[in-house]
Scaffold this active site. Structure first.
Site, mmCIF file in Angstrom:
data_model
loop_
_atom_site.group_PDB
_atom_site.id
_atom_site.type_symbol
_atom_site.label_atom_id
_atom_site.label_comp_id
_atom_site.label_asym_id
_atom_site.label_seq_id
_atom_site.Cartn_x
_atom_site.Cartn_y
_atom_site.Cartn_z
ATOM 1 N N THR A 98 108.999 94.307 105.113
ATOM 2 C CA THR A 98 109.994 93.655 105.968
ATOM 3 C C THR A 98 110.656 92.500 105.229
ATOM 4 O OG1 THR A 98 108.928 94.313 108.026
ATOM 5 C CG2 THR A 98 110.294 92.357 108.131
ATOM 6 N N TYR A 151 102.564 87.795 103.478
ATOM 7 C CA TYR A 151 103.593 86.939 104.093
ATOM 8 C C TYR A 151 104.153 85.955 103.062
ATOM 9 C CZ TYR A 151 105.677 83.775 107.586
ATOM 10 O OH TYR A 151 106.535 83.006 108.329
HETATM 11 N N1 NAD Z 1 107.573 80.051 114.109
HETATM 12 C C1 NAD Z 1 107.296 79.367 113.011
HETATM 13 O O1 NAD Z 1 106.527 78.409 113.049
HETATM 14 C C2 NAD Z 1 107.920 79.762 111.694
HETATM 15 C C3 NAD Z 1 107.637 78.983 110.573
HETATM 16 C C4 NAD Z 1 108.180 79.350 109.356
HETATM 17 C C5 NAD Z 1 109.013 80.432 109.257
HETATM 18 N N2 NAD Z 1 109.288 81.175 110.357
HETATM 19 C C6 NAD Z 1 110.135 82.357 110.193
HETATM 20 O O2 NAD Z 1 111.061 82.467 111.243
HETATM 21 C C7 NAD Z 1 111.244 83.831 111.575
HETATM 22 C C8 NAD Z 1 110.999 84.044 113.055
HETATM 23 O O3 NAD Z 1 109.666 83.676 113.354
HETATM 24 P P1 NAD Z 1 109.112 83.692 114.846
HETATM 25 O O4 NAD Z 1 108.135 82.611 114.966
HETATM 26 O O5 NAD Z 1 110.237 83.759 115.794
HETATM 27 O O6 NAD Z 1 108.298 85.061 114.833
HETATM 28 P P2 NAD Z 1 108.321 86.283 115.861
HETATM 29 O O7 NAD Z 1 107.243 87.207 115.454
HETATM 30 O O8 NAD Z 1 108.341 85.777 117.258
HETATM 31 O O9 NAD Z 1 109.743 86.929 115.573
HETATM 32 C C9 NAD Z 1 109.972 87.841 114.537
HETATM 33 C C10 NAD Z 1 110.932 88.890 115.043
HETATM 34 O O10 NAD Z 1 111.199 89.823 113.980
HETATM 35 C C11 NAD Z 1 111.081 91.148 114.501
HETATM 36 N N3 NAD Z 1 110.753 92.029 113.385
HETATM 37 C C12 NAD Z 1 109.607 92.087 112.675
HETATM 38 N N4 NAD Z 1 109.685 93.029 111.726
HETATM 39 C C13 NAD Z 1 110.920 93.578 111.835
HETATM 40 C C14 NAD Z 1 111.604 94.608 111.147
HETATM 41 N N5 NAD Z 1 111.033 95.262 110.127
HETATM 42 N N6 NAD Z 1 112.866 94.919 111.545
HETATM 43 C C15 NAD Z 1 113.452 94.268 112.578
HETATM 44 N N7 NAD Z 1 112.850 93.303 113.273
HETATM 45 C C16 NAD Z 1 111.599 92.947 112.897
HETATM 46 C C17 NAD Z 1 110.005 91.055 115.546
HETATM 47 O O11 NAD Z 1 110.022 92.128 116.457
HETATM 48 C C18 NAD Z 1 110.325 89.718 116.201
HETATM 49 O O12 NAD Z 1 111.272 89.854 117.221
HETATM 50 C C19 NAD Z 1 110.314 84.652 110.689
HETATM 51 O O13 NAD Z 1 111.043 85.143 109.584
HETATM 52 C C20 NAD Z 1 109.306 83.626 110.229
HETATM 53 O O14 NAD Z 1 108.771 83.950 108.976
HETATM 54 C C21 NAD Z 1 108.745 80.874 111.584
#
Ligand code: NAD
Length: 327
Positions: A98, A151
């Site tokens: 991904t 990751y």
């Molecule tokens: N929440 C945090 O604390 C945090 C911190 C650092 C980075 N991030 C980054 O922010 C982004 C969102 O994180 P989040 O907390 O909302 O996570 P989350 O898991 O709630 O959201 C991720 C979304 O991506 C979708 N997804 C996963 N694989 C996929 C694919 N192959 N194709 C299409 N959709 C796909 C999932 O269904 C989900 O809706 C991520 O990239 C994450 O790495 C989040």
């Protein structure tokens, strides 16, 4: 009247049905954008975006970013990737795909459409940091073969791809290194510390603290991060990042546990467990670059953000209980 950052733009949000993505979709719609949300619902939920279905400027596409996507857009926010350890470790090969194939496909799309593209990178690229707080010029201390590597290394490789597309194809890129974010729509079973502690407290179960709880984290409220991402996207083309987005306020995990026990009015005791492998000891962003280049800094303090998050979980746990009873 306040100037709208993204008015009239066609914006793709990958991972738009997830925790961060759904808040971002809402903010972009509020800002006058046409929003296309692409998500494969691996960890995302329709409940997160159901309110948006009635908006003619919102469109949902079930799509996996490991496959190419052909749409016409002006800006891409690439958020698709499971972010919680329990989720990204469930199918680690898919997690790397991904991040890496997803980045290649979305960069290819940006190249074809001449779109601006933002990558949701992470503080995990710093691994278990040996410098503190972490600045963007620190290269990190990441285990390439551990259980978190799918990751961490996936996100690192995505950053590499962004900068190579920028150098090789003159793509307009933006890389945000997001630190721990919390708020409504986190999932109750995602294993993240804030949601874990809140759910345990609301159920009056023991609050499970890893180690002695002396490891520190910095928690940023979701609206602050969304605002930072939009500011980064709107910034001058010369600003590529990577830029840290997070809240520099540092708390120990034990302090966080005690705060949540108090704010929920819970009777939960703290219970200490063995530290998981590769759990970073300290994590705190230096946000000097975001302040200087974007004029951005977080504004929601931890107590206020926790109150909102607790209110969300109180409501969603009630609903879950109602649904379970109705079955
Ligand atoms: N929440 C945090 O604390 C945090 C911190 C650092 C980075 N991030 C980054 O922010 C982004 C969102 O994180 P989040 O907390 O909302 O996570 P989350 O898991 O709630 O959201 C991720 C979304 O991506 C979708 N997804 C996963 N694989 C996929 C694919 N192959 N194709 C299409 N959709 C796909 C999932 O269904 C989900 O809706 C991520 O990239 C994450 O790495 C989040």
């Amino acid at each position: 009247m306040t100037k709208k950052i993204g008015a009239g733009r066609r914006v793709l949000v990958t991972g738009g049905a997830g925790f961060l993505g759904s808040h971002l979709c809402e903010a972009l719609l509020d800002d006058g954008c046409d929003v296309l949300c692409a998500d494969n619902f691996y960890t995302g939920r329709k409940e997160n975006i159901v309110r948006l279905f009635a908006d003619p400027h919102f469109e949902l596409l079930r799509h996996d970013v490991t496959f190419p996507l052909y749409v016409e857009v002006d800006e891409i926010y690439n958020l698709a990737c499971p972010a919680a350890p329990t989720h990204y470790q469930y199918d680690p090969v898919q997690t790397t795909k991904t991040s890496v194939h997803g980045a290649i496909n979305m960069l290819g799309l940006a190249k074809r459409c001449r779109a601006k593209i933002l990558q949701a990178s992470t503080s995990e690229v710093y691994g278990d940091p040996t410098v503190h707080p972490q600045r963007e010029d620190y290269w990190g201390n990441v285990n390439p073969i551990g259980v978190r590597s799918c990751y961490d290394e996936g996100k690192r490789c995505a950053e590499t791809l962004f900068f190579d597309y920028h150098r090789q194809h003159r793509l307009r890129i933006k890389v945000a290194r997001i630190f721990n974010t919390y708020g409504p729509r986190m999932q109750e079973n995602d294993g993240r510390v804030v949601s874990n502690f809140i759910v345990q407290c609301l159920r009056n179960e023991p609050v499970t603290v890893f180690g002695r709880g002396q490891q520190t984290r910095s928690f940023c409220y979701v609206s602050d991060i969304v605002h930072g991402l939009m500011k980064l996207m709107a910034s001058d083309d010369t600003i590529t990042g990577p830029v840290n987005l997070g809240n520099p306020g540092e708390v120990t995990i034990a302090e966080l546990a005690r705060m949540i026990v108090e704010l929920t009015g819970s009777e939960s005791p703290l219970e200490y467990r063995a530290l998981p492998r590769d759990d970073p000891g300290r994590r705190k962003p230096d946000i000097g670059l975001a302040q200087a280049q974007l004029g951005w800094w977080p504004t929601v303090d931890l107590t206020a953000g926790l109150r909102d998050t607790i209110a969300y979980f109180r409501n969603s746990l009630d609903l879950t209980a109602v649904r379970t009873r109705a079955r």
